[in-house]
Write an enzyme that holds these catalytic residues in place. Structure first.
Site, PDB file in Angstrom:
ATOM      1  N   GLY A 145       1.021  -1.208  -0.129  1.00 55.40           N
ATOM      2  CA  GLY A 145      -0.065   0.091  -0.018  1.00 55.40           C
ATOM      3  C   GLY A 145       0.799   1.371   0.033  1.00 55.40           C
ATOM      4  O   GLY A 145       0.453   2.276  -0.711  1.00 55.40           O
ATOM      5  N   ILE A 146       1.998   1.443   0.728  1.00 61.97           N
ATOM      6  CA  ILE A 146       2.708   2.559   0.729  1.00 61.97           C
ATOM      7  C   ILE A 146       3.581   2.816  -0.476  1.00 61.97           C
ATOM      8  O   ILE A 146       3.375   3.822  -1.054  1.00 61.97           O
ATOM      9  CB  ILE A 146       3.739   2.606   1.940  1.00 61.97           C
ATOM     10  CG1 ILE A 146       3.330   2.208   3.160  1.00 61.97           C
ATOM     11  CG2 ILE A 146       4.951   3.421   1.907  1.00 61.97           C
ATOM     12  CD1 ILE A 146       4.341   1.889   4.177  1.00 61.97           C
ATOM     13  N   VAL A 159      10.502   3.639   6.535  1.00 64.77           N
ATOM     14  CA  VAL A 159       9.194   3.742   7.215  1.00 64.77           C
ATOM     15  C   VAL A 159       8.460   2.419   7.596  1.00 64.77           C
ATOM     16  O   VAL A 159       7.440   2.318   7.598  1.00 64.77           O
ATOM     17  CB  VAL A 159       8.393   4.622   6.344  1.00 64.77           C
ATOM     18  CG1 VAL A 159       8.819   6.149   6.197  1.00 64.77           C
ATOM     19  CG2 VAL A 159       8.143   4.192   4.829  1.00 64.77           C
ATOM     20  N   ARG A 204      10.383  -1.236   9.361  1.00 61.70           N
ATOM     21  CA  ARG A 204      10.608  -1.641  10.325  1.00 61.70           C
ATOM     22  C   ARG A 204      12.162  -1.349  10.989  1.00 61.70           C
ATOM     23  O   ARG A 204      13.029  -1.471  10.000  1.00 61.70           O
ATOM     24  CB  ARG A 204      10.121  -3.002  10.624  1.00 61.70           C
ATOM     25  CG  ARG A 204       8.879  -3.302  10.905  1.00 61.70           C
ATOM     26  CD  ARG A 204       8.193  -2.891  12.000  1.00 61.70           C
ATOM     27  NE  ARG A 204       6.696  -3.240  12.291  1.00 61.70           N
ATOM     28  CZ  ARG A 204       5.895  -2.207  11.823  1.00 61.70           C
ATOM     29  NH1 ARG A 204       6.070  -1.137  11.269  1.00 61.70           N
ATOM     30  NH2 ARG A 204       4.736  -2.538  12.088  1.00 61.70           N
ATOM     31  N   GLU A 241      14.461   0.640  19.093  1.00 63.98           N
ATOM     32  CA  GLU A 241      13.229   1.659  19.117  1.00 63.98           C
ATOM     33  C   GLU A 241      12.578   1.510  20.579  1.00 63.98           C
ATOM     34  O   GLU A 241      12.116   0.573  20.986  1.00 63.98           O
ATOM     35  CB  GLU A 241      12.316   1.368  18.150  1.00 63.98           C
ATOM     36  CG  GLU A 241      11.224   2.278  17.903  1.00 63.98           C
ATOM     37  CD  GLU A 241      10.472   2.327  16.551  1.00 63.98           C
ATOM     38  OE1 GLU A 241       8.868   2.410  16.957  1.00 63.98           O
ATOM     39  OE2 GLU A 241      10.922   2.063  15.559  1.00 63.98           O
ATOM     40  N   HIS A 250       8.427   7.336  14.719  1.00 62.75           N
ATOM     41  CA  HIS A 250       7.297   6.660  14.212  1.00 62.75           C
ATOM     42  C   HIS A 250       6.076   7.167  14.117  1.00 62.75           C
ATOM     43  O   HIS A 250       5.122   6.599  14.559  1.00 62.75           O
ATOM     44  CB  HIS A 250       7.277   5.173  15.435  1.00 62.75           C
ATOM     45  CG  HIS A 250       6.953   3.958  14.606  1.00 62.75           C
ATOM     46  ND1 HIS A 250       7.595   2.782  14.943  1.00 62.75           N
ATOM     47  CD2 HIS A 250       6.065   3.730  13.496  1.00 62.75           C
ATOM     48  CE1 HIS A 250       6.790   1.895  14.109  1.00 62.75           C
ATOM     49  NE2 HIS A 250       5.927   2.521  13.330  1.00 62.75           N
TER      50      HIS A 250
END
Length: 314
Positions: free
Chosen positions: A146-147, A225, A227, A256, A275
């Site tokens: 989708g991105i 964008v 992981r 993270e 994030h």
């Protein structure tokens, strides 16, 4: 088991779904279920479960009663839920739900780095001109989901050549080129921008290592964008410090959250955002829309959006 065997055709009678656990998202998701034509009930009476809290996966196993034939997870990333997935029910997640704001974030961060906004923002005096244009650039996107699909039209406004790297060579609409991971050595040297937007699997963990970075141009920008574990952080630090690549934009990191004293915070050619490619304020409306659509499909016996492939792990 596939959708055809797990889900009946069109359901008759009242459809009862549970929304758990209690948190700030629950009210929006309850309204989405009701708008779609189902009712919200206790877990014991429900045939499906809308999970409302991505940060508390440890609460889910005790609620996975045998009466549940469908579970909707809230995010595209499902790493923390992998141990509890089974083939006894349909599992769906937020694949594609948040791609528009994340694509917008990618475009904005690329421009910020290439045009020197990060450097200028840290200055306290008039300085020399820096910056490069995005127009006519070659942008390589790892991941064909989708991105990528939402980012490609944005890049077309800048007359970019685009290459999507994915598991199969099936053509991605709107991309100039579609290739497989094995083709990276032929693609990376000509890339002006490399965007990581793929699922985290054993095959993609640490995909960006020293050898990957060595194939990139010294004028290239890396954007992650997806992981944090896609990147070997120590290798990226070395590449940025030596100016082996022009810069990096990291919305996700490994570890993270990134510790306050981490060296990446000090590098002028690295933009770090916490994030927030998709924020809670943006995300809840998008998630509620997906839940509403999937509940309608569930009632009608149609295939659901964002179904997980248990073998692939996403």
């Amino acid at each position: 088991m596939n959708n055809d065997t797990k889900l009946q055709s069109k359901r008759t009678g009242p459809i009862k779904l549970a929304v758990e656990p209690e948190n700030w998202r629950k009210e929006k998701l309850v309204h989405a279920v009701i708008r779609a034509g189902a009712s919200v009930s206790p877990i014991e009476e429900a045939s499906g479960l809308i999970w409302a809290d991505p940060s508390r996966p440890e609460l889910l196993p005790e609620l996975l009663a045998s009466n549940l034939e469908w579970v909707q997870l809230p995010f595209a990333g499902i790493e923390s839920f992998l141990p509890m997935l089974d083939d006894q029910r349909i599992w769906t997640c937020g694949k594609g739900v948040y791609s528009q704001p994340v694509a917008e974030h990618v475009l904005g961060s690329i421009l910020a780095l290439k045009r020197g906004f990060i450097t200028y923002a840290r200055k306290k005096e008039w300085s020399a001109p820096v910056g490069e244009t995005l127009f006519g650039s070659h942008v390589v996107i790892l991941g064909g989901g989708g991105i990528a699909n939402d980012l490609l039209p944005l890049l077309s406004a800048f007359d970019c050549e685009t290459t999507v790297v994915r598991k199969s060579e099936e053509k991605v609409s709107n991309a100039t080129n579609t290739v497989c991971l094995e083709d990276l050595p032929n693609i990376l040297p000509s890339a002006d921008v490399v965007v990581l937007a793929l699922a985290l699997t054993p095959a993609t963990t640490g995909v960006v290592d020293a050898s990957f970075l060595e194939m990139m141009s010294e004028t290239a920008v890396l954007v992650n964008v997806a992981r944090g574990k896609h990147i070997v952080t120590s290798d990226l630090v070395e590449a940025l410090q030596s100016h082996q690549i022009f810069g990096a934009v990291l919305d996700v990191t490994d570890p993270e959250p990134l510790p306050n004293n981490h060296v990446l915070w000090e590098l002028e050619n690295c933009l770090i955002t916490p994030h927030i490619g998709n924020t809670p304020e943006m995300g809840i409306e998008l998630l509620a829309s997906r839940v509403e659509e999937n509940v309608r499909r569930y009632i009608s016996g149609d295939s659901l959006l964002g179904e997980l492939d248990l073998e692939l792990g996403y």
